[in-house]
Write an enzyme that holds these catalytic residues in place. Structure first.
Site, PDB file in Angstrom:
ATOM      1  N   HIS A  61       0.796  -1.161   0.044  1.00  0.00           N
ATOM      2  CA  HIS A  61      -0.054  -0.203  -0.125  1.00  0.00           C
ATOM      3  C   HIS A  61       0.977   1.120   0.127  1.00  0.00           C
ATOM      4  O   HIS A  61       2.267   1.244   0.387  1.00  0.00           O
ATOM      5  CB  HIS A  61      -0.797  -0.045   1.189  1.00  0.00           C
ATOM      6  CG  HIS A  61      -0.217  -0.095   2.517  1.00  0.00           C
ATOM      7  ND1 HIS A  61       0.027  -1.267   2.897  1.00  0.00           N
ATOM      8  CD2 HIS A  61      -0.319   0.736   3.420  1.00  0.00           C
ATOM      9  CE1 HIS A  61       0.513  -1.118   4.355  1.00  0.00           C
ATOM     10  NE2 HIS A  61       0.330   0.115   4.438  1.00  0.00           N
ATOM     11  N   HIS A 109       0.681   5.551   1.097  1.00  0.00           N
ATOM     12  CA  HIS A 109       0.122   6.541   1.606  1.00  0.00           C
ATOM     13  C   HIS A 109       0.200   7.848   0.996  1.00  0.00           C
ATOM     14  O   HIS A 109       1.494   7.983   0.541  1.00  0.00           O
ATOM     15  CB  HIS A 109       0.719   6.580   2.879  1.00  0.00           C
ATOM     16  CG  HIS A 109       0.638   5.612   4.007  1.00  0.00           C
ATOM     17  ND1 HIS A 109      -0.280   5.617   4.958  1.00  0.00           N
ATOM     18  CD2 HIS A 109       1.237   4.259   3.957  1.00  0.00           C
ATOM     19  CE1 HIS A 109      -0.168   4.419   5.734  1.00  0.00           C
ATOM     20  NE2 HIS A 109       0.756   3.633   5.064  1.00  0.00           N
TER      21      HIS A 109
END
Length: 144
Positions: A104, A106
């Site tokens: 992931h 950010h």
């Protein structure tokens, strides 16, 4: 030694619809949604739909397509929040600061003179919903 991807991580559950999320963008490659413990207003996570633990085990094809989506969402965040800049974080394995073992990115909008909040504080659900709507409203069509 490489550790296998576990599809039962929280992002895997969000991708399968088992856990709700405030979605900002979704297509066949990725899902972008509000971070429930934001370090800045408008903090979004972008995850691949491919099950990958981190940067080192995602397929190069998915990574290339994913980064196009990261950029697309980042532009909408910057516009929606009139940000002066943007911080992109990506962590790998516990030694690298990773806590959830699904790749992931950010995206954190930034403003001059405003520090990131410390990690770990949950945001109000209604505020996240409002921010997600604001980002979606600032987002043009994906032209990747």
């Amino acid at each position: 030694m490489a550790v296998a991807y576990d599809p039962n991580n929280i992002f895997g559950k969000i991708l399968r619809g088992e856990i709700p999320a405030h979605k900002v963008y979704e297509d066949d490659v990725s899902l972008a949604f509000m971070d429930i413990m934001p370090r800045a207003e408008g903090h979004v996570l972008v995850v691949p739909k491919e099950g990958a633990r981190g940067l080192l085990d995602v397929s190069p094809e998915t990574l290339g397509e994913l980064m196009k989506r990261v950029q697309h969402v980042a532009k909408a965040i910057e516009k929606a929040f009139a940000a002066d800049g943007l911080t992109l974080h990506q962590f790998n394995e516990s030694a690298g600061g990773q806590v959830i073992y699904h790749l992931h990115f950010h995206l954190l909008p930034r403003w001059d003179g405003v520090a990131l909040r410390p990690p770990g504080t949950m945001a109000e659900d209604t505020k996240l919903a409002e921010q997600a709507e604001k980002i979606r409203g600032a987002m043009g069509p994906f032209e990747g």
